[in-house]
Design an enzyme around this catalytic site. Sequence first.
Site, mmCIF file in Angstrom:
data_model
loop_
_atom_site.group_PDB
_atom_site.id
_atom_site.type_symbol
_atom_site.label_atom_id
_atom_site.label_comp_id
_atom_site.label_asym_id
_atom_site.label_seq_id
_atom_site.Cartn_x
_atom_site.Cartn_y
_atom_site.Cartn_z
ATOM 1 N N VAL A 67 38.089 35.153 43.312
ATOM 2 C CA VAL A 67 38.865 33.917 43.469
ATOM 3 C C VAL A 67 38.073 32.959 44.345
ATOM 4 O O VAL A 67 37.675 33.314 45.450
ATOM 5 C CB VAL A 67 40.240 34.179 44.126
ATOM 6 C CG1 VAL A 67 41.010 32.863 44.283
ATOM 7 C CG2 VAL A 67 41.054 35.171 43.318
ATOM 8 N N GLY A 88 35.045 31.715 44.045
ATOM 9 C CA GLY A 88 33.577 31.748 44.092
ATOM 10 C C GLY A 88 33.088 31.925 45.517
ATOM 11 O O GLY A 88 33.320 32.947 46.154
ATOM 12 N N GLY A 111 26.330 22.198 32.310
ATOM 13 C CA GLY A 111 26.483 23.618 32.570
ATOM 14 C C GLY A 111 27.737 23.972 33.345
ATOM 15 O O GLY A 111 27.910 25.119 33.772
ATOM 16 N N LYS A 130 43.536 33.783 38.816
ATOM 17 C CA LYS A 130 43.303 33.611 40.253
ATOM 18 C C LYS A 130 44.615 33.521 41.032
ATOM 19 O O LYS A 130 44.757 34.144 42.090
ATOM 20 C CB LYS A 130 42.445 32.371 40.488
ATOM 21 C CG LYS A 130 41.015 32.525 39.966
ATOM 22 C CD LYS A 130 40.248 31.218 40.023
ATOM 23 C CE LYS A 130 38.829 31.408 39.507
ATOM 24 N NZ LYS A 130 38.064 30.131 39.446
ATOM 25 N N GLU A 183 36.190 39.743 46.796
ATOM 26 C CA GLU A 183 36.171 38.399 47.383
ATOM 27 C C GLU A 183 35.730 37.337 46.378
ATOM 28 O O GLU A 183 36.266 36.228 46.342
ATOM 29 C CB GLU A 183 35.246 38.371 48.604
ATOM 30 C CG GLU A 183 35.163 37.023 49.296
ATOM 31 C CD GLU A 183 36.482 36.582 49.913
ATOM 32 O OE1 GLU A 183 37.035 35.569 49.429
ATOM 33 O OE2 GLU A 183 36.962 37.244 50.841
#
Length: 348
Positions: free
Chosen positions: A127, A129, A182, A200, A124
Amino acid sequence: MVQIAVLGYGTVGSGVVYLLDKNRDIISKRINDEIQVKYILTRREYNKDKYASKIIMNIDKIVEDKDIKIVAEVIGGVTDAYEYTKKLLKAGKNVVTANKELVATKGTELFKLARENNVKYLFEASVGGGIPIIHPMIQCLVSNKIDKIVGIMNGTTNYILTKMLKDNLSFEEALKNAQKLGYAESNPAADVEGIDTCRKISILSSLAYGRNVNPDLINVKGIDKITLEDVKVAENKGYVVKLVGYSKRVGEEKAEIIVTPCAIKKNHPLANVDDVYNAILVSGNATGEVMFYGKGAGQFPTASAVCSDIIECLDNKTNVEFVWSDEKIEIETPKLKCLDNINIPIID
């Protein structure tokens, strides 16, 4: 008590360990059991870390420990992660992963290995997050024939393009900002060159069409050549520029797939997806278009998806039938009309 191991202790790995600890009471009530991280596999020591006593450096200790039933692989890459995952599946351990590169390139083999050993290989977090997309596609949309997937699948590039549009920054300036915050790595190639999005859309296309989509065969163009002038020309014509993964079914054995910066009309659902957010439109023949939206990366959104797969492994059913076969699908590059004056395809 369910004992698990975590491979990798970087951003996502540490997030998984922390989240399982922080939300221990909530998780325990929901599953009527307790999940305990027994091992954390890393290449370096963390002597002052709260979880230092759990850190080991030898994968065989995890492979041989019969008490470990579930392993979270968040190392990344396809070298160690691939070899470790094969060992673990063969040892009868469920494996969950956030490793999009591994799933995209070796998924077919690893799914087969999981079936042969009556365990699960879940992905899961690979792709989107923290955006639920894999399970909705294979469960909520299971009665649909999925014909098209279009999405903004990379938060770094979306942040850069948003800053170029709204703050009049050049690509180089926006990238530097992303790195300071970041959002971008010191080497941002996988993001800005479209490689991350390619992996993805490859995974989602394989799921949707039930056949193996090789990411190496997809035409990929990143945003590293997009200029501020391109963004402004598009805006003046009523469009915004987004890096898009596009996949459309063409019959049963062929699909049009591309990763490219696209010009999107300002009234399109994807046009107002800004900053580090992602959104994926999935078109089913029963539901029509549905959109999945949220933070596509980050420590805790991704860790949340990994933890959901860990909990999924506690279901005794080894439901791995939803994955794609090793049959290849023919991939073509779609013929998309470009916006006048700039060589950027238009997505309707």
